[in-house]
Design a protein around this motif. Structure first.
Motif, short mmCIF file in Angstrom:
data_model
loop_
_atom_site.label_atom_id
_atom_site.label_comp_id
_atom_site.label_asym_id
_atom_site.label_seq_id
_atom_site.Cartn_x
_atom_site.Cartn_y
_atom_site.Cartn_z
N PHE A 269 11.84 -2.12 1.95
CA PHE A 269 11.78 -3.32 1.23
C PHE A 269 13.01 -3.20 0.21
O PHE A 269 13.69 -4.41 0.16
CB PHE A 269 10.51 -3.28 0.09
CG PHE A 269 10.43 -4.35 -0.94
CD1 PHE A 269 10.18 -5.56 -0.48
CD2 PHE A 269 10.81 -3.84 -2.25
CE1 PHE A 269 10.46 -6.64 -1.53
CE2 PHE A 269 10.94 -4.90 -3.06
CZ PHE A 269 10.67 -6.12 -2.82
N MET A 270 13.30 -2.23 -0.22
CA MET A 270 14.46 -2.26 -1.34
C MET A 270 15.77 -2.60 -0.48
O MET A 270 16.65 -3.46 -0.76
CB MET A 270 14.77 -0.88 -1.89
CG MET A 270 13.61 -0.61 -2.78
SD MET A 270 13.92 1.18 -3.54
CE MET A 270 15.64 1.04 -4.37
N THR B 188 13.01 -3.66 -10.62
CA THR B 188 12.75 -4.44 -11.98
C THR B 188 11.32 -4.64 -11.57
O THR B 188 10.59 -4.52 -10.61
CB THR B 188 13.29 -5.54 -12.36
OG1 THR B 188 13.15 -6.47 -11.24
CG2 THR B 188 14.94 -5.40 -12.55
N HIS B 189 10.39 -4.85 -12.62
CA HIS B 189 9.14 -5.20 -12.92
C HIS B 189 8.95 -6.57 -11.51
O HIS B 189 7.92 -6.60 -11.00
CB HIS B 189 8.53 -5.73 -14.13
CG HIS B 189 6.93 -5.91 -13.87
ND1 HIS B 189 6.06 -4.98 -13.93
CD2 HIS B 189 6.47 -7.04 -14.32
CE1 HIS B 189 4.76 -5.64 -13.75
NE2 HIS B 189 5.22 -6.85 -14.21
N LEU C 289 7.19 -8.68 -6.35
CA LEU C 289 7.60 -9.36 -4.91
C LEU C 289 7.05 -8.41 -4.11
O LEU C 289 6.39 -8.90 -2.87
CB LEU C 289 8.99 -9.46 -4.69
CG LEU C 289 9.50 -10.10 -3.68
CD1 LEU C 289 9.04 -11.15 -3.10
CD2 LEU C 289 11.17 -10.13 -3.51
N TYR C 290 6.96 -7.25 -4.17
CA TYR C 290 6.59 -6.25 -3.03
C TYR C 290 5.23 -6.37 -3.05
O TYR C 290 4.91 -6.39 -1.93
CB TYR C 290 7.18 -4.73 -3.53
CG TYR C 290 6.84 -3.80 -2.53
CD1 TYR C 290 7.13 -3.67 -1.34
CD2 TYR C 290 5.82 -2.67 -2.79
CE1 TYR C 290 6.80 -2.74 -0.42
CE2 TYR C 290 5.31 -1.77 -2.08
CZ TYR C 290 5.71 -1.86 -0.86
OH TYR C 290 5.65 -0.70 0.16
N PHE D 80 6.56 0.43 -12.17
CA PHE D 80 5.41 0.42 -11.53
C PHE D 80 4.24 0.62 -12.72
O PHE D 80 3.05 0.45 -12.47
CB PHE D 80 5.07 1.37 -10.35
CG PHE D 80 5.65 0.69 -9.24
CD1 PHE D 80 5.06 -0.22 -8.31
CD2 PHE D 80 6.92 1.04 -8.97
CE1 PHE D 80 5.43 -0.65 -7.12
CE2 PHE D 80 7.42 0.83 -7.71
CZ PHE D 80 6.76 -0.22 -6.90
N LEU D 81 4.81 0.89 -13.80
CA LEU D 81 3.90 1.46 -15.17
C LEU D 81 2.72 0.27 -15.40
O LEU D 81 1.54 0.60 -15.59
CB LEU D 81 4.52 1.72 -16.36
CG LEU D 81 3.76 2.28 -17.33
CD1 LEU D 81 3.11 3.45 -17.20
CD2 LEU D 81 4.65 2.33 -18.57
N ASN D 82 3.04 -1.19 -15.44
CA ASN D 82 1.96 -1.82 -15.73
C ASN D 82 1.64 -2.86 -14.65
O ASN D 82 1.23 -4.00 -14.65
CB ASN D 82 2.78 -2.84 -16.80
CG ASN D 82 2.97 -2.14 -18.06
OD1 ASN D 82 1.97 -1.34 -18.76
ND2 ASN D 82 4.17 -2.08 -18.81
N VAL D 83 1.86 -2.15 -13.36
CA VAL D 83 1.61 -3.17 -12.26
C VAL D 83 -0.05 -2.92 -12.09
O VAL D 83 -0.49 -1.86 -11.88
CB VAL D 83 2.13 -2.75 -11.08
CG1 VAL D 83 1.66 -3.28 -9.72
CG2 VAL D 83 3.71 -2.84 -11.03
N HIS D 84 -0.76 -4.11 -11.97
CA HIS D 84 -2.19 -4.08 -11.61
C HIS D 84 -2.40 -3.49 -10.19
O HIS D 84 -1.97 -3.94 -9.22
CB HIS D 84 -2.57 -5.42 -11.77
CG HIS D 84 -4.24 -5.42 -11.23
ND1 HIS D 84 -5.08 -4.99 -12.19
CD2 HIS D 84 -4.78 -6.11 -10.32
CE1 HIS D 84 -6.40 -5.08 -11.69
NE2 HIS D 84 -6.07 -5.97 -10.55
#
Length: 299
Positions: free
Chosen positions: A40-41, A53-54, A59-60, A99-103
């Protein structure tokens, strides 16, 4: 693995195996998860891990959902990437964890499939013959149903792990954890007969300490166990598909249906947390309701 990140991933997987005692299966999945993110990157022309970034993480996740990927799989990928970045922060390779605050999406937990006692009796009827493989299959079935161990744990059992005097098996579980699991008289008798007669005959010219062997005498693999159980189910004419975990689910469900407490079942299954065991309460409630509806005169 993508070449620009080889050094980071190599040390990360070593960290997982040595310091975190992660299983081979977990490391394999995480390796695939990281490889997919690196692809993906590359598609997004993101050259450095520090450039993520967040917004990129969102997007991923959107792309994963567009592929209709199961929520449990997406959740695992988020966990893998969050852990990877946590490690990179510990090593001072990056300053932030995108990815710290990714649900993490929570998938609807499916009720585990299990066999009713009548169905288990039908399965045992398929292994009553006196040939070598039937004797082995009976011991295999008795051990898996009588202990609730995972198929990988069963495939890894060695002769020295069985203590007939104490009636316990030393089980080598996930992440290098070990636990003792008791087994009953049916399993003990079946294994003793198998070891003294069938296993010796099946071993031929091979020499190893693995308990369950295939028809060539080599160690029986998890895939081999799955194949055997599928064959037994077809022989018993039971409907649906069988998988090794069904015997583990059946073990736990039957214990709870007959009054065992949740904490004991947790210990026997080798679950790290009680939440993993609690899914069986839904099965037992369903069982109790069905029993009530079938037998109460006012149901």
């Amino acid at each position: 693995m993508s070449k620009p990140f080889n050094n980071y991933t190599h040390s990360y997987f070593a960290y997982l195996q040595i310091e975190k005692n992660s299983s081979v299966h977990t490391v394999k999945n995480y390796r695939e998860d990281l490889e997919q993110f690196f692809m993906f990157m590359n598609e997004q022309h993101i050259e450095k891990l520090t450039d993520v970034t967040h917004q990129d993480t969102r997007l991923y996740l959107t792309k994963l959902h567009e592929k209709k990927m199961a929520r449990a799989s997406v959740s695992r990928k988020v966990s893998a990437l969050r852990g990877f970045y946590r490690y990179l922060m510990r090593e001072s390779i990056v300053d932030e964890n995108p990815f710290l605050n990714v649900h993490r999406p929570k998938g609807a937990r499916k009720l585990p499939s299990f066999f009713y006692e009548e169905e288990m009796n039908e399965l045992f009827e398929t292994v009553q013959e006196a040939d070598e493989l039937s004797i082995r299959n009976k011991a295999l079935l008795e051990v898996m149903y009588g202990t609730g161990i995972r198929v990988s744990e069963c495939a890894g059992l060695e002769l020295k792990d069985i203590d007939f005097d104490l009636g316990v098996i030393l089980v080598h579980g996930k992440g290098g954890n070990e636990r003792y699991v008791p087994f009953g008289s049916f399993a003990a008798e079946a294994v003793e007969v198998y070891v003294k007669s069938s296993r010796t005959s099946l071993m031929k010219n091979t020499d190893h300490s693995i308990l369950f062997v295939n028809f060539r005498g080599g160690p029986l693999t998890a895939g081999g166990i799955r194949h055997i159980l599928t064959g037994l189910m077809e022989k018993a004419s039971l409907s649906g598909k069988i998988h090794p975990h069904m015997l583990r689910h059946t073990f736990a469900t039957h214990l709870l249906n007959n009054g065992a407490d949740m904490r004991t079942v947790q210990e026997l299954l080798g679950h790290a947390s009680l939440s993993s065991t609690q899914m069986y309460t839904h099965v037992t409630k369903e069982y109790l309701q069905k029993t009530y509806m079938n037998h109460h005169p006012r149901a």
